[in-house]
Design a protein around this motif. Structure first.
Motif, short mmCIF file in Angstrom:
data_model
loop_
_atom_site.label_atom_id
_atom_site.label_comp_id
_atom_site.label_asym_id
_atom_site.label_seq_id
_atom_site.Cartn_x
_atom_site.Cartn_y
_atom_site.Cartn_z
N LEU A 142 -16.62 -30.81 -5.01
CA LEU A 142 -15.82 -29.77 -5.66
C LEU A 142 -16.29 -28.40 -5.19
O LEU A 142 -17.49 -28.14 -5.09
CB LEU A 142 -15.94 -29.87 -7.17
N LYS A 143 -15.36 -27.53 -4.91
CA LYS A 143 -15.69 -26.19 -4.44
C LYS A 143 -16.21 -25.34 -5.59
O LYS A 143 -15.61 -25.28 -6.66
CB LYS A 143 -14.46 -25.53 -3.82
N LYS A 144 -17.33 -24.69 -5.37
CA LYS A 144 -17.92 -23.80 -6.37
C LYS A 144 -18.20 -22.46 -5.73
O LYS A 144 -18.60 -22.40 -4.55
CB LYS A 144 -19.23 -24.38 -6.92
N PRO A 145 -18.01 -21.37 -6.46
CA PRO A 145 -18.35 -20.06 -5.89
C PRO A 145 -19.84 -19.98 -5.61
O PRO A 145 -20.66 -20.39 -6.43
CB PRO A 145 -17.92 -19.07 -6.98
N ASN A 146 -20.18 -19.49 -4.44
CA ASN A 146 -21.59 -19.42 -4.04
C ASN A 146 -21.94 -17.99 -3.68
O ASN A 146 -21.53 -17.48 -2.64
CB ASN A 146 -21.85 -20.35 -2.85
N THR A 147 -22.67 -17.34 -4.55
CA THR A 147 -23.06 -15.95 -4.30
C THR A 147 -24.53 -15.83 -3.92
O THR A 147 -25.00 -14.75 -3.58
CB THR A 147 -22.80 -15.11 -5.56
N LYS A 148 -25.26 -16.94 -3.96
CA LYS A 148 -26.69 -16.90 -3.64
C LYS A 148 -26.93 -17.17 -2.16
O LYS A 148 -26.21 -17.94 -1.53
CB LYS A 148 -27.45 -17.94 -4.48
N LYS A 149 -27.95 -16.54 -1.63
CA LYS A 149 -28.34 -16.80 -0.26
C LYS A 149 -28.96 -18.18 -0.16
O LYS A 149 -29.72 -18.61 -1.01
CB LYS A 149 -29.36 -15.74 0.19
N ALA A 150 -28.59 -18.91 0.90
CA ALA A 150 -29.06 -20.29 1.06
C ALA A 150 -30.58 -20.31 1.18
O ALA A 150 -31.18 -19.56 1.96
CB ALA A 150 -28.44 -20.92 2.29
N LYS A 151 -31.21 -21.19 0.40
CA LYS A 151 -32.66 -21.33 0.45
C LYS A 151 -33.08 -22.02 1.74
O LYS A 151 -34.16 -21.74 2.29
CB LYS A 151 -33.14 -22.14 -0.75
N HIS A 152 -32.23 -22.93 2.23
CA HIS A 152 -32.54 -23.67 3.46
C HIS A 152 -31.41 -23.41 4.47
O HIS A 152 -30.40 -24.10 4.46
CB HIS A 152 -32.66 -25.17 3.16
N PRO A 180 -22.27 -33.13 1.19
CA PRO A 180 -22.89 -32.39 0.09
C PRO A 180 -24.32 -32.81 -0.20
O PRO A 180 -25.14 -31.99 -0.61
CB PRO A 180 -21.96 -32.67 -1.10
N GLN A 181 -24.64 -34.10 0.01
CA GLN A 181 -26.01 -34.55 -0.24
C GLN A 181 -26.98 -33.89 0.73
O GLN A 181 -28.12 -33.57 0.37
CB GLN A 181 -26.11 -36.08 -0.10
N PHE A 182 -26.53 -33.67 1.98
CA PHE A 182 -27.42 -33.16 3.02
C PHE A 182 -27.55 -31.64 3.02
O PHE A 182 -28.50 -31.12 3.58
CB PHE A 182 -26.94 -33.65 4.39
N VAL A 183 -26.60 -30.96 2.43
CA VAL A 183 -26.70 -29.49 2.36
C VAL A 183 -27.31 -29.04 1.03
O VAL A 183 -27.45 -27.84 0.80
CB VAL A 183 -25.31 -28.83 2.56
N SER A 184 -27.67 -30.00 0.19
CA SER A 184 -28.18 -29.67 -1.13
C SER A 184 -29.60 -29.10 -1.05
O SER A 184 -30.34 -29.30 -0.09
CB SER A 184 -28.20 -30.92 -2.02
N GLU A 185 -29.96 -28.38 -2.10
CA GLU A 185 -31.31 -27.82 -2.19
C GLU A 185 -32.35 -28.93 -2.27
O GLU A 185 -33.45 -28.80 -1.71
CB GLU A 185 -31.41 -26.90 -3.41
N VAL A 205 -40.45 -32.32 7.98
CA VAL A 205 -39.52 -32.85 8.97
C VAL A 205 -38.47 -31.78 9.25
O VAL A 205 -38.19 -30.92 8.41
CB VAL A 205 -38.85 -34.16 8.50
N TYR A 206 -37.90 -31.82 10.44
CA TYR A 206 -36.94 -30.81 10.87
C TYR A 206 -35.54 -31.36 10.66
O TYR A 206 -35.16 -32.38 11.25
CB TYR A 206 -37.18 -30.49 12.35
N HIS A 207 -34.76 -30.68 9.84
CA HIS A 207 -33.41 -31.14 9.52
C HIS A 207 -32.39 -30.32 10.30
O HIS A 207 -32.34 -29.10 10.19
CB HIS A 207 -33.15 -30.98 8.01
N GLU A 208 -31.58 -31.02 11.12
CA GLU A 208 -30.50 -30.34 11.82
C GLU A 208 -29.18 -31.02 11.49
O GLU A 208 -29.13 -32.22 11.25
CB GLU A 208 -30.74 -30.35 13.34
N ARG A 209 -28.11 -30.20 11.42
CA ARG A 209 -26.80 -30.70 11.04
C ARG A 209 -25.82 -30.51 12.18
O ARG A 209 -25.82 -29.47 12.85
CB ARG A 209 -26.31 -29.98 9.79
N ILE A 210 -25.00 -31.53 12.41
CA ILE A 210 -24.03 -31.46 13.50
C ILE A 210 -22.91 -30.51 13.12
O ILE A 210 -22.58 -30.37 11.94
CB ILE A 210 -23.47 -32.85 13.84
N PRO A 211 -22.31 -29.83 14.09
CA PRO A 211 -21.14 -29.00 13.78
C PRO A 211 -20.01 -29.88 13.26
O PRO A 211 -19.94 -31.08 13.54
CB PRO A 211 -20.78 -28.39 15.14
N LYS A 212 -19.11 -29.30 12.50
CA LYS A 212 -17.98 -30.05 11.99
C LYS A 212 -17.10 -30.53 13.14
O LYS A 212 -16.99 -29.89 14.17
CB LYS A 212 -17.17 -29.19 11.01
#
Length: 274
Positions: free
Chosen positions: A73-83, A175-180, A191-198
């Motif tokens: 579900l889309k939620k407004p995000n005004t905080k800077k990403a921690k990761h 969503p599980q992988f972009v979570s805090e 460990v180094y986490h990298e995410r593939i482009p969409k």
């Protein structure tokens, strides 16, 4: 007397009268979520998209429930990403425990038209499924617990400052992988986490290939009547895949045997480019 509501059928009907299981609709929704442009829309517009592009007869209320269950579900995000997001890049792998690809697959429970999750982690070098999770729900905490056990089994430990020797975890943008929680897990275990482009599933080709094999050789062969039955066959299949199924790219060995032989230096070291 307790009022009973109408049971949820576990499927939606297309304009042609075909029953489309919720597991398939979940796949459609995750594709929308990962899409570069469509991913910015909310569940109401996704409902219109499902009706227009997949000919589904489906309400926005059901799409809302499914998006909530999938955690998209889309939620407004005004905080800077921690990761901050780190994009995957081309790499050359020369040994085990250098790069693991992680992804989630959906399966059907035919008797109730429900669906379940399988989250798997594959070692790109030796093709072993180093860990997996099965469940009726799949949150970041389930995945991080699975990966923690995999790190322990493989005795993967790193010290501060050893950046070049870090295990790389490659995932999509689910969503599980972009979570805090997932970001905190990666920081804690160094460990180094990298995410593939969409829209680049080929960058996760090894785990995608395994999930295709899992579908063909397990899911398509059995009709799962309940969760425990599905989990039992997944357990059995992954044990077979790791220990008994010959892998053509491993010359030919099973993944576990290839891992054992390479650890003992009994096969020449090779390079895997991706």
């Amino acid at each position: 007397m307790k009022k009973r509501g109408r049971p949820i059928p576990g499927y939606s009907v297309s304009n042609q009268g075909e029953k489309i299981p919720d597991a398939q609709i979940a796949e459609y929704l995750m594709e929308l979520y990962w899409d570069e442009w469509l991913g910015a829309m909310g569940y109401k517009k996704w409902t219109l998209y499902l009706k227009d592009h997949h000919s589904l007869i489906i309400s926005k209320h059901k799409v809302y429930r499914m998006c909530k269950g999938l955690g998209i579900l889309k939620k407004p995000n005004t905080k800077k990403a921690k990761h901050p997001r780190k994009l995957a890049r081309n790499r050359t792998i020369t040994g085990s425990n250098q790069l693991w690809q992680v992804d989630i697959k959906y399966g059907n429970i035919t008797d109730s038209n429900a669906f379940f999750y399988v989250c798997s982690a594959i070692d790109v070098y030796d093709r072993t499924i180093v860990g997996y999770y099965c469940g009726s729900v799949c949150k970041a905490k389930h995945i991080t617990t699975m990966l923690t056990k995999a790190l322990i089994r493989r005795k993967v430990h790193f010290k501060s400052g050893e950046f070049e020797k870090k295990l790389i975890l490659r995932t999509d943008n689910g969503p599980q992988f972009v979570s805090e929680d997932f970001g905190n897990f990666c920081d804690h275990h160094k460990v180094y986490h990298e995410r593939i482009p969409k829209k680049t599933p080929d960058m996760n080709a090894y785990i995608e290939s395994f999930h295709s094999v899992l579908q063909r050789e397990c899911f398509d062969r059995y009709a799962f009547g309940f969760y425990e039955e599905a989990f039992y066959y997944v357990d059995q299949y992954i044990a077979f895949y790791n220990h008994s199924r010959y892998h053509g790219s491993l010359k030919p060995h099973t993944p576990q045997k290839y891992y054992d032989l390479s650890r003992r230096g009994q096969i020449p070291s090779t390079k895997v480019k991706l």
